[in-house]
Design an enzyme around this catalytic site. Structure first.
Site, PDB file in Angstrom:
ATOM      1  N   LYS A 116       0.812  -1.220   0.000  1.00 34.92           N
ATOM      2  CA  LYS A 116       0.000   0.000   0.000  1.00 34.92           C
ATOM      3  C   LYS A 116       0.851   1.278   0.000  1.00 34.92           C
ATOM      4  O   LYS A 116       0.450   2.287  -0.574  1.00 34.92           O
ATOM      5  CB  LYS A 116      -0.930   0.011   1.214  1.00 34.92           C
ATOM      6  CG  LYS A 116      -2.045  -1.030   1.160  1.00 34.92           C
ATOM      7  CD  LYS A 116      -2.956  -0.859   2.376  1.00 34.92           C
ATOM      8  CE  LYS A 116      -3.680  -2.130   2.749  1.00 34.92           C
ATOM      9  NZ  LYS A 116      -4.836  -2.476   1.953  1.00 34.92           N
ATOM     10  N   GLU A 200      -2.464   6.860   8.258  1.00 35.47           N
ATOM     11  CA  GLU A 200      -3.378   7.649   7.435  1.00 35.47           C
ATOM     12  C   GLU A 200      -4.288   8.477   8.304  1.00 35.47           C
ATOM     13  O   GLU A 200      -4.637   8.085   9.412  1.00 35.47           O
ATOM     14  CB  GLU A 200      -4.272   6.700   6.608  1.00 35.47           C
ATOM     15  CG  GLU A 200      -3.783   6.482   5.225  1.00 35.47           C
ATOM     16  CD  GLU A 200      -4.638   5.498   4.443  1.00 35.47           C
ATOM     17  OE1 GLU A 200      -5.759   5.183   4.873  1.00 35.47           O
ATOM     18  OE2 GLU A 200      -4.159   5.055   3.394  1.00 35.47           O
ATOM     19  N   HIS A 234     -14.525  -3.691   8.508  1.00 28.19           N
ATOM     20  CA  HIS A 234     -13.763  -3.498   7.267  1.00 28.19           C
ATOM     21  C   HIS A 234     -13.969  -4.617   6.259  1.00 28.19           C
ATOM     22  O   HIS A 234     -13.192  -4.759   5.314  1.00 28.19           O
ATOM     23  CB  HIS A 234     -12.262  -3.324   7.548  1.00 28.19           C
ATOM     24  CG  HIS A 234     -11.964  -2.256   8.566  1.00 28.19           C
ATOM     25  ND1 HIS A 234     -12.420  -0.965   8.440  1.00 28.19           N
ATOM     26  CD2 HIS A 234     -11.304  -2.296   9.736  1.00 28.19           C
ATOM     27  CE1 HIS A 234     -12.036  -0.268   9.482  1.00 28.19           C
ATOM     28  NE2 HIS A 234     -11.354  -1.047  10.300  1.00 28.19           N
ATOM     29  N   ARG A 296      -7.109  -7.771  -9.549  1.00 29.92           N
ATOM     30  CA  ARG A 296      -7.802  -9.038  -9.871  1.00 29.92           C
ATOM     31  C   ARG A 296      -9.269  -8.737 -10.078  1.00 29.92           C
ATOM     32  O   ARG A 296      -9.711  -7.620  -9.874  1.00 29.92           O
ATOM     33  CB  ARG A 296      -7.658  -9.992  -8.689  1.00 29.92           C
ATOM     34  CG  ARG A 296      -8.140  -9.310  -7.396  1.00 29.92           C
ATOM     35  CD  ARG A 296      -8.190 -10.236  -6.221  1.00 29.92           C
ATOM     36  NE  ARG A 296      -8.211  -9.515  -4.963  1.00 29.92           N
ATOM     37  CZ  ARG A 296      -9.289  -9.023  -4.375  1.00 29.92           C
ATOM     38  NH1 ARG A 296     -10.461  -9.125  -4.960  1.00 29.92           N
ATOM     39  NH2 ARG A 296      -9.203  -8.388  -3.230  1.00 29.92           N
TER      40      ARG A 296
HETATM   41  P1  ADP Z   1     -12.998  -7.874  -1.985  1.00 32.08           P
HETATM   42  O1  ADP Z   1     -12.741  -6.413  -1.832  1.00 32.08           O
HETATM   43  O2  ADP Z   1     -13.182  -8.340  -3.382  1.00 32.08           O
HETATM   44  O3  ADP Z   1     -13.969  -8.436  -1.002  1.00 32.08           O
HETATM   45  P2  ADP Z   1     -10.770  -8.447  -0.272  1.00 32.08           P
HETATM   46  O4  ADP Z   1      -9.601  -7.542  -0.517  1.00 32.08           O
HETATM   47  O5  ADP Z   1     -11.620  -8.230   0.900  1.00 32.08           O
HETATM   48  O6  ADP Z   1     -11.652  -8.523  -1.617  1.00 32.08           O
HETATM   49  O7  ADP Z   1     -10.208  -9.934  -0.277  1.00 32.08           O
HETATM   50  C1  ADP Z   1     -10.685 -10.986  -1.085  1.00 32.08           C
HETATM   51  C2  ADP Z   1     -11.523 -11.956  -0.295  1.00 32.08           C
HETATM   52  O8  ADP Z   1     -11.628 -13.170  -0.937  1.00 32.08           O
HETATM   53  C3  ADP Z   1     -10.983 -12.262   1.069  1.00 32.08           C
HETATM   54  O9  ADP Z   1     -12.017 -12.063   1.994  1.00 32.08           O
HETATM   55  C4  ADP Z   1     -10.603 -13.731   1.058  1.00 32.08           C
HETATM   56  O10 ADP Z   1     -10.834 -14.357   2.301  1.00 32.08           O
HETATM   57  C5  ADP Z   1     -11.552 -14.224   0.028  1.00 32.08           C
HETATM   58  N1  ADP Z   1     -11.107 -15.404  -0.678  1.00 32.08           N
HETATM   59  C6  ADP Z   1      -9.892 -15.754  -1.041  1.00 32.08           C
HETATM   60  N2  ADP Z   1      -9.891 -16.873  -1.741  1.00 32.08           N
HETATM   61  C7  ADP Z   1     -11.156 -17.257  -1.837  1.00 32.08           C
HETATM   62  C8  ADP Z   1     -11.818 -18.336  -2.459  1.00 32.08           C
HETATM   63  N3  ADP Z   1     -11.186 -19.216  -3.162  1.00 32.08           N
HETATM   64  N4  ADP Z   1     -13.146 -18.457  -2.350  1.00 32.08           N
HETATM   65  C9  ADP Z   1     -13.819 -17.542  -1.680  1.00 32.08           C
HETATM   66  N5  ADP Z   1     -13.242 -16.494  -1.079  1.00 32.08           N
HETATM   67  C10 ADP Z   1     -11.933 -16.339  -1.147  1.00 32.08           C
HETATM   68  P1  ADP Z   2      -7.802  -4.004   2.808  1.00 37.84           P
HETATM   69  O1  ADP Z   2      -6.563  -4.271   2.033  1.00 37.84           O
HETATM   70  O2  ADP Z   2      -7.829  -4.754   4.080  1.00 37.84           O
HETATM   71  O3  ADP Z   2      -9.032  -4.118   1.954  1.00 37.84           O
HETATM   72  P2  ADP Z   2      -8.189  -1.104   2.690  1.00 37.84           P
HETATM   73  O4  ADP Z   2      -7.070  -0.130   2.696  1.00 37.84           O
HETATM   74  O5  ADP Z   2      -8.865  -1.334   1.388  1.00 37.84           O
HETATM   75  O6  ADP Z   2      -7.653  -2.474   3.284  1.00 37.84           O
HETATM   76  O7  ADP Z   2      -9.255  -0.648   3.788  1.00 37.84           O
HETATM   77  C1  ADP Z   2     -10.311  -1.503   4.169  1.00 37.84           C
HETATM   78  C2  ADP Z   2     -11.446  -0.686   4.756  1.00 37.84           C
HETATM   79  O8  ADP Z   2     -11.007   0.105   5.881  1.00 37.84           O
HETATM   80  C3  ADP Z   2     -12.056   0.352   3.828  1.00 37.84           C
HETATM   81  O9  ADP Z   2     -13.022  -0.226   2.987  1.00 37.84           O
HETATM   82  C4  ADP Z   2     -12.647   1.356   4.802  1.00 37.84           C
HETATM   83  O10 ADP Z   2     -13.872   0.894   5.328  1.00 37.84           O
HETATM   84  C5  ADP Z   2     -11.648   1.378   5.923  1.00 37.84           C
HETATM   85  N1  ADP Z   2     -10.641   2.444   5.744  1.00 37.84           N
HETATM   86  C6  ADP Z   2      -9.489   2.326   5.088  1.00 37.84           C
HETATM   87  N2  ADP Z   2      -8.787   3.484   5.111  1.00 37.84           N
HETATM   88  C7  ADP Z   2      -9.534   4.383   5.795  1.00 37.84           C
HETATM   89  C8  ADP Z   2      -9.351   5.756   6.182  1.00 37.84           C
HETATM   90  N3  ADP Z   2      -8.254   6.433   5.875  1.00 37.84           N
HETATM   91  N4  ADP Z   2     -10.345   6.356   6.891  1.00 37.84           N
HETATM   92  C9  ADP Z   2     -11.452   5.656   7.232  1.00 37.84           C
HETATM   93  N5  ADP Z   2     -11.671   4.368   6.914  1.00 37.84           N
HETATM   94  C10 ADP Z   2     -10.732   3.722   6.200  1.00 37.84           C
END
Ligand code: ADP
Ligand code: ADP
Ligand code: MG
Length: 645
Positions: A116, A200, A234, A296
């Site tokens: 990140k 952040e 989250h 992806r």
């Molecule tokens: P998104 O924003 O698309 O939900 P995340 O960044 O939260 O994606 O992460 C992808 C999600 O997919 C994770 O919650 C992970 O646990 C889940 N995951 C990974 N592999 C699989 C799989 N084969 N089948 C279902 N879920 C999966």
């Molecule tokens: P991940 O890789 O686990 O998906 P993200 O950076 O996408 O992590 O953040 C996941 C979630 O956390 C976001 O969808 C949002 O709800 C919260 N979040 C992330 N950054 C911030 C921020 N700067 N302020 C408030 N909420 C945040």
């Protein structure tokens, strides 16, 4: 176009990819672990290759074995789905070194966005607004604390290698910073092998709005935004497109920023640019910031497909096989509104703990798009994500699409595992959500009301009794006088009722509360106390369920089981998998009700709630917190029940 591809994934996303391949005339190869031998994705594919044991490290993460399977079956390309190897640049390198095509971005693009901090620095250079904060390399705690002070509280500490909401800590007060830093770093080290963090600004009243992008390695287009603000810790729960309150002007600005981000790294394939948005005062040009890029196909991609009419998997295959972008920006338009709800096997009242179980009954409505990797009779195993299905609806307006989502959820029937269905239905009825007033805090603020384990309606239970008595069958429904004897006691684990036949299609059911209720079958509908009940009584191997609102599940007591001394296995709670006993919640002599949490098992880095199969009294606790146990190990034994005739 490819003739044959291998899908390096499982579950709903593997099935989703196979669906598009079939339509396009592309042959498919599935891969599977020991736990997935009979899985839906294996049955759907043209060929399937066994990888190894159920743990992901022994199967779906074995890049070498997957590449070997592709070579052996003559597949020309590999689709990674999401999760597992989908964002692993070393796997991409290995696939290409083997002379195969990776259906996704280049290893270089994945590396550029993988951390990140580096991604934010890159986006800043490309002129994309990033969340204000510190994303440099100095990890000295005192220095980071000083940066947090400069940014201004509240701040968010984030693991640079983070994902799935892990390694994140909100800090509201400078005095809590040092402790939060230590815990974020240790969680990050454990989960990602990398303790580094960034700091952040915590955006108040945040909304999560992401833009679907698609590139061919040179040019990129965007397919508009999705709002994923409905989150719990989250993690996304319900997603929609387009975002409520979005204006054409802001959409254009956010879309352009996302396209710029994709083109800056020569992005190829489907990707998502996630923005955090300040929702406190409407959507503004200066009120959105880049958070991260997911390189992806995203879980929630179907809502974008619903509003654009694009098949994103088809696009992925076409671009990976060398075709240019299938559309220009001006060809893409939004039609109506779409929602997606994630249906999980999870124990909501116990804190959303993942659950397992055999899906004794599973039926989806035909008036929604269903993405699923399981069928009736399949098992939700402890090894993988406990998702049962994604339920997607589309309508001309947001209000209509949301009503359709509610109806689709009410018409979804699952028995054999606890699910988050009631919680999802409650969300679709939440006034703020209905009004489009979404932010990432919505679920947390109203959690108690949304989770409220209100007792199911006794009238629904009375219908369950009719089902247990076997009086709901088409040939018996209309003729209740045929039933013998006229008065009897119906028992199930967790209660009993007296059933009296009154006449053709009419009976009186008296539950434990002592109130007699009249159940009738008239005009092809069930009525209870003269009120129409739009419920469906379903018998299945695990008992009887009544669906169509808050569901009721009744499991009959098997007299043979109860006499067998061993307690017909309802008395014994066994460990469903190898794992660590995290906590034990009962002691000998304690009375428990069916569904009560007995213990929590940690396995596959997830916590699983083990619940009582029936009411009873704990006879023996056979495991202690901290014990490492094998699959099938007895953990809790309930006392034998007194046999009531
Ligand atoms: P998104 O924003 O698309 O939900 P995340 O960044 O939260 O994606 O992460 C992808 C999600 O997919 C994770 O919650 C992970 O646990 C889940 N995951 C990974 N592999 C699989 C799989 N084969 N089948 C279902 N879920 C999966
Ligand atoms: P991940 O890789 O686990 O998906 P993200 O950076 O996408 O992590 O953040 C996941 C979630 O956390 C976001 O969808 C949002 O709800 C919260 N979040 C992330 N950054 C911030 C921020 N700067 N302020 C408030 N909420 C945040
Ligand atoms: Mg994210």
């Amino acid at each position: 176009m490819f003739q044959k591809i291998l899908i390096a994934n499982r579950g709903e996303i593997a099935c989703r990819v196979i669906d598009s391949c079939r339509r396009m005339g592309v042959a498919t190869v599935a891969v599977f672990s020991d736990a997935d031998r009979g899985a839906r994705h294996v049955a759907m594919a043209d060929e399937a290759v066994h990888l190894g044991g159920p743990a992901p490290a022994d199967s779906y993460l074995k890049g070498d074995a997957i590449i070997a399977a592709a070579k052996a079956t003559g597949a020309q390309a590999i689709h990674p789905g999401y999760g597992f190897l989908s964002e692993n640049p070393d796997f991409v390198d290995a696939v290409e070194a083997a002379g195969l095509v990776f259906i996704g971005p280049s290893a270089k693009a994945i590396r550029a966005m993988g951390l990140k901090d580096a991604a934010k620095a890159l986006m800043e250079k490309a002129g994309v607004p990033v969340v204000p904060g510190y994303h440099g390399s100095n990890q000295d705690p005192a220095y980071l604390a000083e940066q947090a002070g400069k940014i201004g509280y509240p701040v968010l500490i984030k693991a640079v290698a983070g994902g799935g909401g892990k390694g994140m800590r909100q800090v509201n007060d400078p005095k809590d910073f040092a402790d939060a830093l230590v815990s974020a770093q240790s969680e990050a080290k454990n989960a990602f092998g990398n303790p580094d963090v960034l700091i952040e600004k915590y955006i108040l009243q945040p909304r999560h709005i992401e833009v679907q992008v698609f590139g061919d390695g040179h040019r990129a287009v965007h397919l508009f935004e999705r709002d994923c603000s409905l989150q719990r810790r989250h993690q996304k729960v319900i997603e929609e497109a387009p975002a409520p309150g979005m204006t054409p002007e802001i959409r254009k600005i956010m879309g352009a920023a996302a396209t710029r981000a994709a083109e800056a790294i020569g992005y190829k394939g489907a990707g998502t640019i996630e923005f955090i948005v300040d929702g406190s005062n409407g959507l503004r040009e200066d009120g959105f910031w880049f958070m991260e890029m997911n390189t992806r196909l995203q879980v929630e991609h179907p809502v974008t497909e619903a509003i654009t009419g694009v098949d994103l998997v088809e696009w992925q295959l076409r671009v990976a096989s060398g075709e240019p972008l299938p559309a220009r920006q001006e060809d893409l338009h939004i039609h109506g509104h779409a929602f997606e709800a994630r249906l999980y096997a999870e124990d909501v009242p116990a804190g959303f703990l993942p659950a397992t179980g055999m899906l004794a009954h599973l039926q989806f409505p035909d008036h929604a798009r269903i993405e699923t990797g399981v069928r009736q009779g399949d098992t939700i195993s402890p090894w993988y994500d406990p998702m049962i299905a994604k339920i997607v609806t589309h309508g001309p307006t947001r209000a209509i699409a949301l009503r359709e989502l509610e109806a689709a959820l009410v018409d979804t029937e699952v028995a054999g595992s606890v699910t988050n269905l009631d919680f999802l239905i409650a969300l679709t009825r939440h006034q703020g959500f209905r009004d489009g007033e979404v932010d990432t805090g919505l679920i947390g603020r109203d959690l108690d009301a949304l989770v409220a384990a209100s007792e199911p309606d006794p009238r629904t239970r009375a219908l369950g009794v009719i089902g247990l008595a076997g009086l709901d069958k088409p040939d018996t429904k209309g003729g209740m006088t045929l039933w013998q004897p006229l008065r009897r006691t119906i028992t199930w684990d967790g209660g009993q009722a007296v059933l009296e036949v009154l006449g053709p299609g009419a009976a009186r059911v008296t539950l434990d509360d002592g109130t007699p209720r009249e159940v009738c079958w008239r005009g092809d509908r069930w009525w209870v106390d003269q009120a129409l009940r739009r419920h469906r009584i379903v018998s299945h191997p695990a008992g009887v369920s009544v669906f169509g609102g808050r569901a009721v599940h009744l499991t009959p007591l098997d007299p043979l089981d109860r006499d067998s001394g061993a307690g017909g296995n309802q008395a014994l709670t066994l460990s469903p998998m190898p794992g660590l006993v995290k906590s034990v919640h009962v002691e000998a002599g304690q009375a428990v009700k069916a569904g009560d949490r007995l213990a929590v098992l940690e396995a596959m880095k997830m916590e699983h709630s083990l619940t009582a199969a029936r009411d009873g009294v704990v006879a023996e606790v056979l495991a202690r917190a901290g014990d490492q146990v094998e699959a099938g190990a007895p953990l809790i034994r309930l006392e034998e029940e007194e046999t009531v005739a």
